[in-house]
Design an enzyme around this catalytic site. Sequence first.
Site, mmCIF file in Angstrom:
data_model
loop_
_atom_site.group_PDB
_atom_site.id
_atom_site.type_symbol
_atom_site.label_atom_id
_atom_site.label_comp_id
_atom_site.label_asym_id
_atom_site.label_seq_id
_atom_site.Cartn_x
_atom_site.Cartn_y
_atom_site.Cartn_z
ATOM 1 N N HIS A 7 0.827 -1.204 0.000
ATOM 2 C CA HIS A 7 0.000 0.000 0.000
ATOM 3 C C HIS A 7 0.860 1.252 0.000
ATOM 4 O O HIS A 7 2.032 1.213 0.310
ATOM 5 C CB HIS A 7 -0.984 0.025 1.177
ATOM 6 C CG HIS A 7 -0.348 0.130 2.529
ATOM 7 N ND1 HIS A 7 0.035 -0.974 3.260
ATOM 8 C CD2 HIS A 7 -0.032 1.208 3.299
ATOM 9 C CE1 HIS A 7 0.546 -0.583 4.416
ATOM 10 N NE2 HIS A 7 0.531 0.742 4.468
ATOM 11 N N GLU A 43 -8.159 4.691 9.989
ATOM 12 C CA GLU A 43 -7.648 4.398 8.649
ATOM 13 C C GLU A 43 -8.678 3.697 7.792
ATOM 14 O O GLU A 43 -9.588 3.052 8.304
ATOM 15 C CB GLU A 43 -6.385 3.549 8.737
ATOM 16 C CG GLU A 43 -6.584 2.228 9.439
ATOM 17 C CD GLU A 43 -5.293 1.462 9.593
ATOM 18 O OE1 GLU A 43 -5.059 0.565 8.776
ATOM 19 O OE2 GLU A 43 -4.535 1.766 10.531
ATOM 20 N N GLN A 60 -3.894 3.468 1.528
ATOM 21 C CA GLN A 60 -4.272 3.535 2.936
ATOM 22 C C GLN A 60 -4.418 5.003 3.324
ATOM 23 O O GLN A 60 -3.460 5.764 3.230
ATOM 24 C CB GLN A 60 -3.208 2.877 3.809
ATOM 25 C CG GLN A 60 -3.516 2.943 5.294
ATOM 26 C CD GLN A 60 -2.371 2.432 6.139
ATOM 27 O OE1 GLN A 60 -1.213 2.786 5.895
ATOM 28 N NE2 GLN A 60 -2.681 1.612 7.121
ATOM 29 N N HIS A 84 3.921 7.243 3.488
ATOM 30 C CA HIS A 84 4.862 6.123 3.426
ATOM 31 C C HIS A 84 4.492 5.176 2.295
ATOM 32 O O HIS A 84 3.400 5.254 1.742
ATOM 33 C CB HIS A 84 4.902 5.359 4.761
ATOM 34 C CG HIS A 84 3.633 4.642 5.105
ATOM 35 N ND1 HIS A 84 2.600 5.252 5.764
ATOM 36 C CD2 HIS A 84 3.239 3.366 4.890
ATOM 37 C CE1 HIS A 84 1.613 4.385 5.933
ATOM 38 N NE2 HIS A 84 1.969 3.225 5.409
ATOM 39 N N GLU A 134 7.498 0.792 5.026
ATOM 40 C CA GLU A 134 6.875 -0.199 5.891
ATOM 41 C C GLU A 134 7.003 -1.575 5.252
ATOM 42 O O GLU A 134 6.914 -1.709 4.035
ATOM 43 C CB GLU A 134 5.390 0.153 6.077
ATOM 44 C CG GLU A 134 4.622 -0.768 6.987
ATOM 45 C CD GLU A 134 3.160 -0.346 7.150
ATOM 46 O OE1 GLU A 134 2.471 -0.996 7.939
ATOM 47 O OE2 GLU A 134 2.717 0.614 6.480
#
Length: 161
Positions: A7, A43, A60, A84, A134
């Site tokens: 994502h 989220e 996301q 991110h 991530e």
Amino acid sequence: MLTRIDHIGIACFDLDKTADFYRATYGFEVFHSEVNEEQGVREAMLRINGTDDGGASYIQLLEPVREDSTVAKWLERHGEGVHHIAFGTADVDADSEEIRGRGVRVLYDEPRRGSMDSRITFLHPKDCHGVLTELVTAASPQAGSHPAAETPGDSSATTSH
């Protein structure tokens, strides 16, 4: 090691308004939503497509629920936008240790719970050319069983931990 872009995380001030934009503009629907108390965010995961490894790729959306959350602080400094990038992996524990061995700082000693009961960790942006990165291991294959799409404000779809 890494199997897909899991994502792209986007920090926003108003999750519902931002989800409406992605729905109206691109046709992306909310696949899953929750509140992550540990991270201090509400989220929504908008599913983009399935992937060859049985997972999926998502956008996301992250809205802070506390002023002291990392995302709230990031929004204060940078405004809305890409926060991110997350890469999917079959084994976040092994891959984060391998990456740590290559000199990249891993932000968590042990992976933590992420969206949809995934296991996650982050890599320091200064070691990744300015990109907060991530690593994600999904709880189970996401392509085979899809929960009904939920609206971001749907409290029946929201979990706290």
